[in-house]
Design a protein around this motif. Structure first.
Motif, short mmCIF file in Angstrom:
data_model
loop_
_atom_site.label_atom_id
_atom_site.label_comp_id
_atom_site.label_asym_id
_atom_site.label_seq_id
_atom_site.Cartn_x
_atom_site.Cartn_y
_atom_site.Cartn_z
N ALA A 75 -1.18 -13.11 -3.92
CA ALA A 75 -1.84 -13.34 -5.13
C ALA A 75 -0.87 -14.57 -5.95
N ALA A 76 0.29 -14.39 -5.73
CA ALA A 76 1.14 -15.63 -6.37
C ALA A 76 0.92 -16.83 -5.51
N GLN A 77 0.54 -17.02 -4.19
CA GLN A 77 0.40 -17.95 -3.62
C GLN A 77 -1.17 -18.73 -4.03
N ASP A 78 -1.81 -18.03 -4.30
CA ASP A 78 -3.25 -18.47 -4.59
C ASP A 78 -3.41 -18.99 -6.11
N LEU A 79 -2.49 -18.16 -7.04
CA LEU A 79 -2.40 -18.56 -8.27
C LEU A 79 -1.67 -20.03 -8.45
N GLU A 80 -0.82 -20.35 -7.45
CA GLU A 80 -0.15 -21.62 -7.40
C GLU A 80 -1.21 -22.55 -7.12
N LYS A 81 -2.07 -22.34 -6.12
CA LYS A 81 -3.08 -23.39 -6.18
C LYS A 81 -3.97 -23.61 -7.32
N LEU A 127 0.73 -1.45 0.05
CA LEU A 127 0.01 0.04 -0.03
C LEU A 127 0.96 1.34 0.15
N GLY A 128 1.87 1.15 0.47
CA GLY A 128 2.96 2.62 0.55
C GLY A 128 3.62 2.65 -0.84
N TYR A 129 3.27 1.78 -1.78
CA TYR A 129 4.21 1.87 -3.22
C TYR A 129 3.05 2.49 -4.30
N ALA A 130 3.38 3.30 -4.93
CA ALA A 130 2.64 3.75 -6.07
C ALA A 130 2.54 3.01 -7.18
N ASN A 131 1.44 2.97 -8.03
CA ASN A 131 1.43 2.06 -9.11
C ASN A 131 2.41 2.10 -10.01
N GLY A 132 3.07 0.64 -10.15
CA GLY A 132 4.04 0.57 -11.10
C GLY A 132 5.38 1.06 -10.17
N ARG A 133 5.38 1.18 -9.15
CA ARG A 133 6.82 1.53 -8.31
C ARG A 133 7.05 0.57 -7.35
N ILE A 134 6.62 -0.70 -7.42
CA ILE A 134 7.09 -1.66 -6.24
C ILE A 134 8.17 -2.38 -6.62
N PRO A 135 9.08 -2.24 -5.80
CA PRO A 135 10.44 -3.15 -6.01
C PRO A 135 10.25 -4.68 -5.92
N ALA A 136 11.04 -5.25 -6.98
CA ALA A 136 10.98 -6.85 -7.06
C ALA A 136 10.95 -7.41 -5.96
N SER A 137 11.72 -6.98 -4.99
CA SER A 137 12.10 -7.69 -3.75
C SER A 137 10.75 -8.00 -2.78
N ALA A 138 9.73 -6.88 -3.09
CA ALA A 138 8.28 -6.97 -2.26
C ALA A 138 7.59 -7.84 -2.96
N LEU A 139 7.91 -8.49 -4.14
CA LEU A 139 6.56 -9.33 -4.94
C LEU A 139 7.32 -10.78 -4.58
N CYS A 140 6.43 -11.80 -5.16
CA CYS A 140 6.73 -13.05 -5.32
C CYS A 140 6.42 -13.71 -6.49
N ALA A 141 7.26 -14.83 -6.95
CA ALA A 141 6.92 -15.53 -7.94
C ALA A 141 6.31 -16.97 -7.75
N PRO A 142 5.29 -17.59 -8.73
CA PRO A 142 4.96 -18.88 -8.30
C PRO A 142 6.09 -19.83 -8.91
N SER A 143 5.87 -20.90 -8.41
CA SER A 143 7.11 -21.86 -8.73
C SER A 143 7.00 -22.29 -10.01
N PHE A 144 6.03 -22.34 -10.85
CA PHE A 144 5.75 -22.97 -12.14
C PHE A 144 6.11 -22.02 -12.99
N ASP A 145 6.44 -20.76 -12.95
CA ASP A 145 6.88 -19.54 -13.51
C ASP A 145 7.59 -18.51 -12.79
N THR A 146 8.88 -18.72 -12.48
CA THR A 146 9.65 -17.94 -11.93
C THR A 146 9.76 -16.38 -12.43
#
Length: 468
Positions: free
Chosen positions: A366-372, A339-358
């Protein structure tokens, strides 16, 4: 021969006769005393004495065998009572555990009934043991007093009974009272074998004391004249002889409570109860106690097992709920983290990647539920989801607008810029396909949906958003 010489000889004869009479009386009294010991058998060679002695010996062995059997029975009873105490302690623990875990009332009631029965049996048997110990102690003291009285009277004859009969008593023969009878013969001056008087048993000694010459006393020749010392009797009460301090220390009072609740024990589980093996004959009470112990142990184990199963299930549910709460808290934290980041200004370290597509980056929840969602899709089609676009930085939004025009949102307003949108392919990007239909039917179960605008205003079957 002069009258003086005859008189001297007569005096000597009289003196000798008196001495013989005294010795005869002493020997007769001694024989009478010997005949009275042990019912007139000791010291006598009467027929049947050996048979009576053998009978008494056989009775003694039988009494000893019976005492030994009684001792073994008492030891077995004490061991089973100890096991009963452990069983009661285990039952108490099982009852407490069952109530805490809400074991069904029927099981608890059954255990409580068996426990009450066992407790009554233990209390009853402890009371019986106390009475037996008191009775045994009283009998032992009576026996000790009897032994002491016998040892004080070597002849074995009670002081208040005559030591002989009138026929066995000896009396002092009376010499002729006139000097004129002496010359008849020397034999006529000897003491007669026939007693001249019958002794008076009412005096208590049973033997008439002869008239003795000066210097001799009857006590020196009468062994029955010594009186035994009076026996010392223990003080008594209305209930019987008092016990000594040492004896009463290990004999519980009948008025005191003696139940399993008074025992201190460390047994907490029914499988810790050790019932001693049967090693010999046991009385009916001990056998009944064994049965009651077995019943309580069995019912305690049932309650314990049920309580443990319920406790394990409760722990599992609690652990699951705790995990869910933790996950919810984590997801809330992930959602709030961007919530503290502006749209499009989120660092990669604050995001997650699903295991099937890193290569794809999304907000972590969102990444966790997309994995399921992908796991379910893979089970249906045998392939993973194909992601063509995920998080889009501000620069990426600018580039998209430049190349695709109105298909891309104004830079700084795209859902891709918040990490909660993906574009999918491999059949999903086309309306009417099996893949698209499957996504429409199942995606919402995992927090993903196809927005209505993508089906009406702007037709984008590939665009899917995470709503949690």
């Amino acid at each position: 021969m002069s009258d003086r010489t005859a008189a001297e000889r007569l005096g000597v004869r009289l003196t000798k006769g008196a001495l013989v009479a005294v010795l005869a009386a002493g020997m007769t009294a001694t024989a009478a005393v010997a005949r009275t010991v042990d019912g007139g058998l000791v010291g006598a060679s009467a027929p049947g004495a050996s048979a009576a002695s053998g009978a008494r010996s056989a009775d003694g062995w039988a009494a000893r065998d019976q005492a030994e059997a009684s001792s073994k029975t008492a030891l077995a009873r004490t061991a089973v009572i100890a096991a009963a105490d452990d069983a009661l302690a285990a039952a108490d623990a099982a009852q407490t555990s069952g109530e805490a875990t809400k074991v069904d009332d029927a099981r608890l009631a059954k255990l409580d009934k068996a426990r009450a029965k066992l407790k009554r049996l233990v209390t009853q048997m402890r009371t019986e043991q106390s009475v037996e110990r008191r009775s045994s102690g009283a009998a032992s003291r009576s026996s000790d007093r009897a032994s002491g009285s016998a040892s004080d009277d070597p002849a074995g004859t009670p002081a208040d009974e005559p030591s002989s009969t009138g026929s066995d008593a000896a009396t002092t023969p009376t010499p002729s009272s006139t000097a004129s009878d002496a010359p008849a013969s020397e034999a006529s001056s000897a003491p007669s074998d026939t007693p001249t008087s019958v002794p008076d048993d009412s005096q208590g000694d049973g033997v008439a004391a002869p008239d003795l010459p000066d210097g001799l006393t009857s006590g020196a020749l009468d062994p029955a004249s010594a009186q035994p010392a009076p026996a010392v009797t223990a003080p008594t009460t209305a209930d019987g002889p008092l016990t000594s301090a040492a004896e009463s220390a290990d004999v519980p009072s009948l008025g005191a409570s003696s139940s399993a609740d008074d025992e201190v024990t460390t047994v907490d589980h029914a499988d810790d109860v050790e019932v001693p093996a049967v090693t010999g004959a046991e009385d009916d009470d001990t056998l009944a106690l064994r049965d009651a112990v077995s019943e309580v142990v069995e019912l305690s184990e049932v309650v314990e097992d049920t309580a443990e199963a319920k406790e394990a299930a409760a722990k599992k549910v609690a652990a699951k709920e705790a995990a869910q709460e933790k996950a919810a808290a984590q997801r809330a934290a992930w959602k709030a983290s961007l919530l503290g980041y502006a749209n499009g200004r989120i660092p990669a370290s604050a995001l997650c990647a699903p295991s099937f597509d890193t290569s794809a980056l999304l907000r972590c929840d969102a990444a966790q539920d997309l994995e399921k969602l992908d796991a379910a899709y893979h089970a249906a089609f045998g392939t993973h989801l194909t992601i063509s676009d995920s998080y889009r930085s501000y620069a990426g939004q600018v580039a998209c607008r430049a190349t695709k025009g109105s298909l891309c949102a104004t830079p700084g307003t795209s859902n891709h810029g918040t990490g909660v949108a993906v574009d999918l392919g491999a059949g999903i990007q086309t309306f009417g396909t099996r893949q698209y239909a499957w996504m429409k039917a199942h995606a919402a179960q995992y927090g993903w949906h196809h927005p209505s605008w993508a089906e009406t205003t702007k037709l984008e079957p590939w665009h899917w958003e995470y709503v949690g």
